[in-house]
Motif scaffolding. Structure first.
Motif, PDB file in Angstrom:
ATOM      1  N   GLU A  93      44.401  30.678  49.038  1.00  8.71           N
ATOM      2  CA  GLU A  93      45.715  30.268  48.509  1.00  8.71           C
ATOM      3  C   GLU A  93      46.247  29.072  49.302  1.00  8.71           C
ATOM      4  OE1 GLU A  93      50.163  32.115  47.592  1.00  8.71           O
ATOM      5  OE2 GLU A  93      48.660  33.361  48.566  1.00  8.71           O
ATOM      6  N   CYS A  94      46.099  29.142  50.614  1.00  3.24           N
ATOM      7  CA  CYS A  94      46.538  28.049  51.481  1.00  3.24           C
ATOM      8  C   CYS A  94      45.719  26.779  51.205  1.00  3.24           C
ATOM      9  CB  CYS A  94      46.403  28.467  52.942  1.00  3.24           C
ATOM     10  SG  CYS A  94      46.782  27.166  54.117  1.00  3.24           S
ATOM     11  N   MET A  95      44.409  26.936  51.078  1.00  3.75           N
ATOM     12  CA  MET A  95      43.552  25.766  50.814  1.00  3.75           C
ATOM     13  C   MET A  95      43.912  25.123  49.475  1.00  3.75           C
ATOM     14  SD  MET A  95      39.825  27.168  52.112  1.00  3.75           S
ATOM     15  CE  MET A  95      39.657  28.086  53.641  1.00  3.75           C
ATOM     16  N   ASN A  96      44.142  25.961  48.451  1.00 12.22           N
ATOM     17  CA  ASN A  96      44.544  25.438  47.135  1.00 12.22           C
ATOM     18  C   ASN A  96      45.845  24.652  47.233  1.00 12.22           C
ATOM     19  OD1 ASN A  96      42.609  26.088  45.184  1.00 12.22           O
ATOM     20  ND2 ASN A  96      43.222  28.236  45.203  1.00 12.22           N
ATOM     21  N   SER A  97      46.806  25.208  47.979  1.00 10.02           N
ATOM     22  CA  SER A  97      48.109  24.548  48.112  1.00 10.02           C
ATOM     23  C   SER A  97      47.968  23.186  48.781  1.00 10.02           C
ATOM     24  CB  SER A  97      49.078  25.418  48.933  1.00 10.02           C
ATOM     25  OG  SER A  97      49.309  26.641  48.280  1.00 10.02           O
ATOM     26  N   GLU A 109      49.421  20.874  45.971  1.00  8.79           N
ATOM     27  CA  GLU A 109      50.877  20.691  46.094  1.00  8.79           C
ATOM     28  C   GLU A 109      51.208  19.412  46.846  1.00  8.79           C
ATOM     29  OE1 GLU A 109      52.589  24.168  47.855  1.00  8.79           O
ATOM     30  OE2 GLU A 109      51.747  25.511  46.339  1.00  8.79           O
ATOM     31  N   GLU A 110      52.429  18.903  46.589  1.00  8.71           N
ATOM     32  CA  GLU A 110      52.887  17.705  47.289  1.00  8.71           C
ATOM     33  C   GLU A 110      53.135  18.035  48.760  1.00  8.71           C
ATOM     34  OE1 GLU A 110      53.275  14.535  46.112  1.00  8.71           O
ATOM     35  OE2 GLU A 110      52.216  15.343  44.364  1.00  8.71           O
ATOM     36  N   PRO A 111      52.878  17.077  49.675  1.00  5.35           N
ATOM     37  CA  PRO A 111      53.158  17.330  51.101  1.00  5.35           C
ATOM     38  C   PRO A 111      54.636  17.627  51.330  1.00  5.35           C
ATOM     39  CG  PRO A 111      51.886  15.297  50.795  1.00  5.35           C
ATOM     40  CD  PRO A 111      52.324  15.746  49.439  1.00  5.35           C
ATOM     41  N   LEU A 112      54.925  18.446  52.346  1.00  4.04           N
ATOM     42  CA  LEU A 112      56.300  18.739  52.718  1.00  4.04           C
ATOM     43  C   LEU A 112      56.904  17.509  53.397  1.00  4.04           C
ATOM     44  CD1 LEU A 112      55.541  22.255  54.249  1.00  4.04           C
ATOM     45  CD2 LEU A 112      56.467  21.779  51.974  1.00  4.04           C
ATOM     46  N   ASN A 113      58.219  17.509  53.576  1.00 11.53           N
ATOM     47  CA  ASN A 113      58.883  16.373  54.205  1.00 11.53           C
ATOM     48  C   ASN A 113      58.288  16.087  55.582  1.00 11.53           C
ATOM     49  OD1 ASN A 113      60.589  16.024  52.087  1.00 11.53           O
ATOM     50  ND2 ASN A 113      62.228  17.296  52.921  1.00 11.53           N
ATOM     51  N   GLY A 114      57.939  14.815  55.797  1.00 13.69           N
ATOM     52  CA  GLY A 114      57.413  14.418  57.109  1.00 13.69           C
ATOM     53  C   GLY A 114      55.961  14.791  57.336  1.00 13.69           C
ATOM     54  N   GLU A 115      55.323  15.392  56.338  1.00 10.43           N
ATOM     55  CA  GLU A 115      53.938  15.829  56.498  1.00 10.43           C
ATOM     56  C   GLU A 115      52.991  14.755  55.983  1.00 10.43           C
ATOM     57  OE1 GLU A 115      51.060  19.616  55.221  1.00 10.43           O
ATOM     58  OE2 GLU A 115      52.948  19.249  54.190  1.00 10.43           O
ATOM     59  N   LYS A 151      56.516  36.375  56.241  1.00  9.89           N
ATOM     60  CA  LYS A 151      55.184  35.758  56.081  1.00  9.89           C
ATOM     61  C   LYS A 151      55.239  34.684  54.997  1.00  9.89           C
ATOM     62  CE  LYS A 151      50.651  35.987  56.797  1.00  9.89           C
ATOM     63  NZ  LYS A 151      49.922  35.826  57.986  1.00  9.89           N
ATOM     64  N   ARG A 152      55.048  33.443  55.442  1.00 11.84           N
ATOM     65  CA  ARG A 152      55.041  32.343  54.491  1.00 11.84           C
ATOM     66  C   ARG A 152      53.642  32.193  53.930  1.00 11.84           C
ATOM     67  NH1 ARG A 152      57.771  28.120  58.538  1.00 11.84           N
ATOM     68  NH2 ARG A 152      56.038  28.993  59.741  1.00 11.84           N
ATOM     69  N   ARG A 153      53.548  31.662  52.745  1.00 13.74           N
ATOM     70  CA  ARG A 153      52.251  31.574  52.094  1.00 13.74           C
ATOM     71  C   ARG A 153      51.980  30.143  51.656  1.00 13.74           C
ATOM     72  NH1 ARG A 153      52.140  36.571  47.935  1.00 13.74           N
ATOM     73  NH2 ARG A 153      49.987  35.880  47.724  1.00 13.74           N
ATOM     74  N   GLY A 154      50.745  29.938  51.220  1.00 15.03           N
ATOM     75  CA  GLY A 154      50.374  28.623  50.711  1.00 15.03           C
ATOM     76  C   GLY A 154      50.494  27.549  51.765  1.00 15.03           C
ATOM     77  N   ARG A 155      51.041  26.407  51.353  1.00 12.37           N
ATOM     78  CA  ARG A 155      51.122  25.240  52.234  1.00 12.37           C
ATOM     79  C   ARG A 155      52.029  25.486  53.430  1.00 12.37           C
ATOM     80  NH1 ARG A 155      49.750  19.974  50.203  1.00 12.37           N
ATOM     81  NH2 ARG A 155      49.807  18.555  51.974  1.00 12.37           N
ATOM     82  N   GLN A 156      52.955  26.448  53.312  1.00 15.56           N
ATOM     83  CA  GLN A 156      53.895  26.721  54.402  1.00 15.56           C
ATOM     84  C   GLN A 156      53.402  27.828  55.335  1.00 15.56           C
ATOM     85  OE1 GLN A 156      57.537  27.530  52.171  1.00 15.56           O
ATOM     86  NE2 GLN A 156      58.284  25.489  52.718  1.00 15.56           N
ATOM     87  N   SER A 157      52.232  28.363  55.080  1.00 18.33           N
ATOM     88  CA  SER A 157      51.737  29.465  55.912  1.00 18.33           C
ATOM     89  C   SER A 157      51.290  28.936  57.274  1.00 18.33           C
ATOM     90  CB  SER A 157      50.575  30.181  55.224  1.00 18.33           C
ATOM     91  OG  SER A 157      49.379  29.466  55.443  1.00 18.33           O
TER      92      SER A 157
END
Length: 278
Positions: free
Chosen positions: A224-228, A232-238, A177-183
């Protein structure tokens, strides 16, 4: 002999249908019309080989125009019983294409109970075949998440969730289970923001959140996901969120926190019995 017996029974059923139903489904008394439609819905479920065809379904379709709300309501609940059974879907295709526009228009019925059941029926149609409903059909239901009448809005929220939010990426299964921006919720939160902005009713985020609260609680409480997504910085290609999208996400997030804390619908949303003008 078995075949003869079956033929005899079917002849009796046909005589009852032509002698009673065909006359009474248009009876002057609404209660009798409602009973007729309720019963034909039961016959179609119990003996679909004989009754679930367009010769009988057309009576339900025609009666959806009945002037009494209780009769229109029986039409929708009878159809729900049929669409709920996925094995019967192939026999309903012609009926769906012929009467779909009427069902969509009933989501704006002057009787709230009828409007709610029309939306629930369209949700079942959506689950049976996504191709049946056009983008315009779906948008007619989407905007009802902003309805002042909560049962209508909640039914529309469930339709919206099934259409836009319930598809899971197969890659999400079996992974830790991934969390935050990667969930897995990250893309769904973005979809919610995009929908909110496209609907151009920005001051009514509380209504949108309340409409989806019952069916999408896990998503709406994933702070947590909304906060991220905000911090947080966007992931690669996002693609990063624009300022406008970030503002909308903050507004939605505040509404979800208020809903969780206060546990009641926003001001102005009630459960009155009649709809205002279209």
């Amino acid at each position: 002999q078995l075949q003869e017996n079956q033929d005899e029974i079917e002849n009796m059923m046909n005589a009852i249908f032509k002698g009673v139903f065909v006359h009474r489904y248009r009876d002057a008394i609404a209660e009798i019309r409602a009973i007729c439609i309720e019963e034909i819905g039961i016959w179609m479920k119990m003996y679909s080989d004989a009754f679930l065809n367009d010769s009988y379904l057309k009576y339900v379709g025609w009666t959806m125009h009945d002037k009494q709300g209780e009769v229109r309501l029986k039409c929708l609940t009878a159809l729900q019983g049929l669409y709920y059974n996925k094995e019967l879907n192939s026999k309903l295709e012609l009926f769906t294409s012929r009467f779909k526009d009427r069902i969509v228009s009933m989501t704006l019925d002057k009787e709230y109970d009828v409007a709610v059941q029309a939306i629930k029926l369209l949700t079942l149609v959506l689950q049976s075949s996504e191709e049946v409903l056009t983008a315009e059909d779906c948008e007619n239901v989407y905007h009802l998440v902003y309805s002042a009448h909560r049962p209508v809005a909640v039914a529309a929220g469930e339709f919206l969730y099934k259409k836009l939010f319930s598809r899971r990426d197969p890659e999400d299964d079996g992974i830790i289970k991934r969390r935050g921006r990667q969930s897995p919720n990250a893309n769904l939160v973005k979809t919610l923001v995009f929908f909110f902005l496209e609907s151009e009713l920005h001051e009514h985020a509380a209504y949108l959140v309340d409409s989806m609260w019952d069916c999408a609680t896990d998503l709406l409480k994933d702070w947590e996901c909304m906060n991220s997504l905000l911090l947080e910085e966007p992931l690669n290609g996002e693609e990063p969120l624009t300022d406008r999208q970030e503002s909308a996400l903050i507004e939605i997030m505040l509404c979800t926190i208020r809903q969780a804390a206060e546990c009641h619908p926003p001001v102005g949303r009630g459960t009155g019995k009649r709809v205002g003008t279209k």
